[in-house]
Design a protein around this motif. Structure first.
Motif, PDB file in Angstrom:
ATOM      1  N   ALA A   1      38.153  45.015  29.258  1.00 44.01           N
ATOM      2  CA  ALA A   1      38.294  44.183  30.057  1.00 44.01           C
ATOM      3  C   ALA A   1      36.975  43.501  30.692  1.00 44.01           C
ATOM      4  O   ALA A   1      36.074  44.284  30.778  1.00 44.01           O
ATOM      5  N   ASP A   2      36.891  42.073  30.880  1.00 42.79           N
ATOM      6  CA  ASP A   2      35.407  41.346  31.333  1.00 42.79           C
ATOM      7  C   ASP A   2      35.781  41.545  33.040  1.00 42.79           C
ATOM      8  O   ASP A   2      34.911  40.885  33.876  1.00 42.79           O
ATOM      9  N   GLY A   3      36.722  42.219  33.553  1.00 45.25           N
ATOM     10  CA  GLY A   3      36.844  42.141  34.894  1.00 45.25           C
ATOM     11  C   GLY A   3      37.080  43.627  35.741  1.00 45.25           C
ATOM     12  O   GLY A   3      36.804  44.555  34.676  1.00 45.25           O
ATOM     13  N   SER A   4      37.546  43.557  36.720  1.00 42.12           N
ATOM     14  CA  SER A   4      37.597  44.880  37.363  1.00 42.12           C
ATOM     15  C   SER A   4      38.925  45.073  37.974  1.00 42.12           C
ATOM     16  O   SER A   4      39.687  44.222  37.752  1.00 42.12           O
ATOM     17  N   LYS A   5      39.362  46.243  38.500  1.00 37.28           N
ATOM     18  CA  LYS A   5      40.637  46.267  38.934  1.00 37.28           C
ATOM     19  C   LYS A   5      40.837  45.851  40.323  1.00 37.28           C
ATOM     20  O   LYS A   5      39.977  45.803  40.902  1.00 37.28           O
ATOM     21  N   GLU A   6      42.054  45.369  40.447  1.00 34.16           N
ATOM     22  CA  GLU A   6      42.193  44.318  41.769  1.00 34.16           C
ATOM     23  C   GLU A   6      41.680  45.032  42.999  1.00 34.16           C
ATOM     24  O   GLU A   6      41.205  44.359  43.625  1.00 34.16           O
ATOM     25  N   ASP A   7      42.217  46.274  43.145  1.00 32.68           N
ATOM     26  CA  ASP A   7      42.083  46.927  44.481  1.00 32.68           C
ATOM     27  C   ASP A   7      40.531  47.647  44.518  1.00 32.68           C
ATOM     28  O   ASP A   7      40.474  48.525  45.332  1.00 32.68           O
ATOM     29  N   ASP A   8      39.716  47.410  43.755  1.00 35.58           N
ATOM     30  CA  ASP A   8      38.361  47.776  43.946  1.00 35.58           C
ATOM     31  C   ASP A   8      37.633  47.510  45.031  1.00 35.58           C
ATOM     32  O   ASP A   8      38.103  46.354  45.651  1.00 35.58           O
ATOM     33  N   THR A   9      36.959  48.264  45.696  1.00 32.06           N
ATOM     34  CA  THR A   9      36.072  48.085  47.062  1.00 32.06           C
ATOM     35  C   THR A   9      34.572  48.659  46.648  1.00 32.06           C
ATOM     36  O   THR A   9      34.251  48.894  45.620  1.00 32.06           O
TER      37      THR A   9
ATOM     38  N   PHE B   1      42.128  42.470  37.968  1.00 29.28           N
ATOM     39  CA  PHE B   1      43.379  42.382  37.427  1.00 29.28           C
ATOM     40  C   PHE B   1      44.239  43.518  38.081  1.00 29.28           C
ATOM     41  O   PHE B   1      43.624  44.529  38.415  1.00 29.28           O
ATOM     42  N   THR B   2      45.606  43.377  38.170  1.00 27.02           N
ATOM     43  CA  THR B   2      46.853  44.292  38.264  1.00 27.02           C
ATOM     44  C   THR B   2      47.118  45.030  36.965  1.00 27.02           C
ATOM     45  O   THR B   2      46.877  44.329  35.716  1.00 27.02           O
ATOM     46  N   ILE B   3      47.667  45.911  37.072  1.00 27.15           N
ATOM     47  CA  ILE B   3      48.132  46.520  35.848  1.00 27.15           C
ATOM     48  C   ILE B   3      49.151  45.615  35.073  1.00 27.15           C
ATOM     49  O   ILE B   3      49.190  45.519  34.068  1.00 27.15           O
ATOM     50  N   GLU B   4      49.977  44.849  35.923  1.00 27.36           N
ATOM     51  CA  GLU B   4      50.973  43.966  35.313  1.00 27.36           C
ATOM     52  C   GLU B   4      50.109  42.941  34.574  1.00 27.36           C
ATOM     53  O   GLU B   4      50.718  42.480  33.472  1.00 27.36           O
ATOM     54  N   GLU B   5      49.298  42.423  35.146  1.00 29.74           N
ATOM     55  CA  GLU B   5      48.264  41.412  34.449  1.00 29.74           C
ATOM     56  C   GLU B   5      47.793  41.888  32.943  1.00 29.74           C
ATOM     57  O   GLU B   5      47.786  41.170  32.111  1.00 29.74           O
ATOM     58  N   ILE B   6      47.177  43.111  33.216  1.00 32.46           N
ATOM     59  CA  ILE B   6      46.725  43.999  32.153  1.00 32.46           C
ATOM     60  C   ILE B   6      47.834  44.125  30.716  1.00 32.46           C
ATOM     61  O   ILE B   6      47.542  43.781  29.692  1.00 32.46           O
ATOM     62  N   ALA B   7      49.070  44.333  31.267  1.00 30.58           N
ATOM     63  CA  ALA B   7      50.136  44.603  30.350  1.00 30.58           C
ATOM     64  C   ALA B   7      50.540  43.071  29.726  1.00 30.58           C
ATOM     65  O   ALA B   7      50.939  43.130  28.504  1.00 30.58           O
ATOM     66  N   GLU B   8      50.532  42.006  30.564  1.00 33.09           N
ATOM     67  CA  GLU B   8      50.557  40.740  29.973  1.00 33.09           C
ATOM     68  C   GLU B   8      49.681  40.261  28.869  1.00 33.09           C
ATOM     69  O   GLU B   8      49.939  39.528  27.891  1.00 33.09           O
ATOM     70  N   ILE B   9      48.492  40.655  28.943  1.00 28.07           N
ATOM     71  CA  ILE B   9      47.629  40.402  28.197  1.00 28.07           C
ATOM     72  C   ILE B   9      47.715  41.378  26.784  1.00 28.07           C
ATOM     73  O   ILE B   9      47.599  40.579  25.653  1.00 28.07           O
ATOM     74  N   GLU B  10      48.143  42.313  26.971  1.00 23.35           N
ATOM     75  CA  GLU B  10      48.450  43.140  26.009  1.00 23.35           C
ATOM     76  C   GLU B  10      49.587  42.770  25.125  1.00 23.35           C
ATOM     77  O   GLU B  10      49.652  42.633  24.045  1.00 23.35           O
ATOM     78  N   ASN B  11      50.751  41.980  25.850  1.00 24.07           N
ATOM     79  CA  ASN B  11      51.708  41.350  25.079  1.00 24.07           C
ATOM     80  C   ASN B  11      51.281  40.268  24.356  1.00 24.07           C
ATOM     81  O   ASN B  11      51.784  39.844  23.488  1.00 24.07           O
TER      82      ASN B  11
END
Length: 261
Positions: A136-144, A107-117
């Motif tokens: 969340a059942d996923g990770s942050k988008e830029d994880d390495t 997820f991006t933060i923007e996608e997390i905000a959409e889920i909140e909405n």
């Protein structure tokens, strides 16, 4: 605001940089007049959360993807942390419910905000201030492979916990228990909502880590503080085991000066 780091280095079979993030540049989840008080920049509600000046109670809405709910131990210890730091004479209420998966793996933060909405139902009302926490059942988008994010505080009353990442880390050899990682992440992220470090709660002494993460914000330079950028768990370098980091005296002084305990 910049993304911020948490839980530092976790010594397992190899070093993994484990982080948290916060971001107040995200697009507001909506522009409803009745909800605008919950769509403000990170740290801007620090005094309202800490004190009883404007709000006598706190309602926390934990929304979890089915199968990714926090442990009972973590929620209880999170509540205790809040009771020790906040003035809420009418109490702190934590409600939990589950929602279906978005079927995304990152997820991006923007996608997390959409889920909140889509899923948030509690907002400030009269003398009750509301906080939304998404597991969340996923990770942050830029994880390495070398760096992962455990949680993000992204608006004044909004935060996400990347539970999938927490569970994956907790299965590694010599890792802390899942409840310990959850508690530390919840406490750390909520402390950002409380304005630590220097993001809404003014410093009472110079203890901000200006070298943390290369961004010079949001963390404490006191060793082993909950708000330190890098904290080592498990049986590794610091041998902390199941010890959950606590706020150091300087962070507590900041909160007390801004209306907290």
């Amino acid at each position: 605001m910049q993304l911020l780091k948490f839980l530092g280095y976790l010594l397992l079979s190899s070093f993994i940089l484990v982080s948290c993030s916060d971001d107040d540049d995200t697009t507001p989840i909506n522009d409803s007049t009745s909800q605008v008080a919950n769509l403000r920049p990170l740290g801007s509600s620090a005094n309202d959360l800490l004190s009883a000046t404007n709000f006598n109670s706190l309602s926390i809405e934990i929304v979890s993807v089915q199968g990714f709910e926090p442990t009972v131990t973590a929620v209880n210890e999170f509540r205790q942390f809040l009771q020790e730091r906040l003035f809420k004479p009418d109490g702190i209420t934590i409600t939990q419910r589950t929602v279906p998966s978005s079927n995304d793996t990152s997820f991006t933060i923007e996608e997390i905000a959409e889920i909140e909405n889509t899923h948030r139902t509690l907002f400030n009302q009269e003398d009750d201030i509301a906080v939304y926490v998404y597991f969340a059942d996923g990770s942050k988008e830029d994880d390495t492979d070398e760096q992962v994010t455990l949680g993000s505080a992204y608006l004044n009353t909004s935060m996400v916990i990347y539970e999938s990442t927490l569970r994956r880390l907790s299965t590694r050899p010599n890792a802390p228990s899942l409840s310990t990682i959850e508690t530390a992440t919840l406490n750390h992220e909520f402390a950002h909502l409380l304005g630590l470090v220097n993001i809404g709660t003014p410093l009472q002494s110079e203890h901000e880590d200006t070298d943390a993460n290369g961004d010079g914000n949001s963390h404490c330079n006191v060793s082993k503080c909950l708000m330190e950028a890098a904290i080592e768990f498990g049986s590794g370098i610091m041998g902390m085991g199941e010890m959950i980091p606590e706020l150091d005296a300087q962070c507590i002084a900041d909160l007390q000066a801004n209306g907290g305990r």
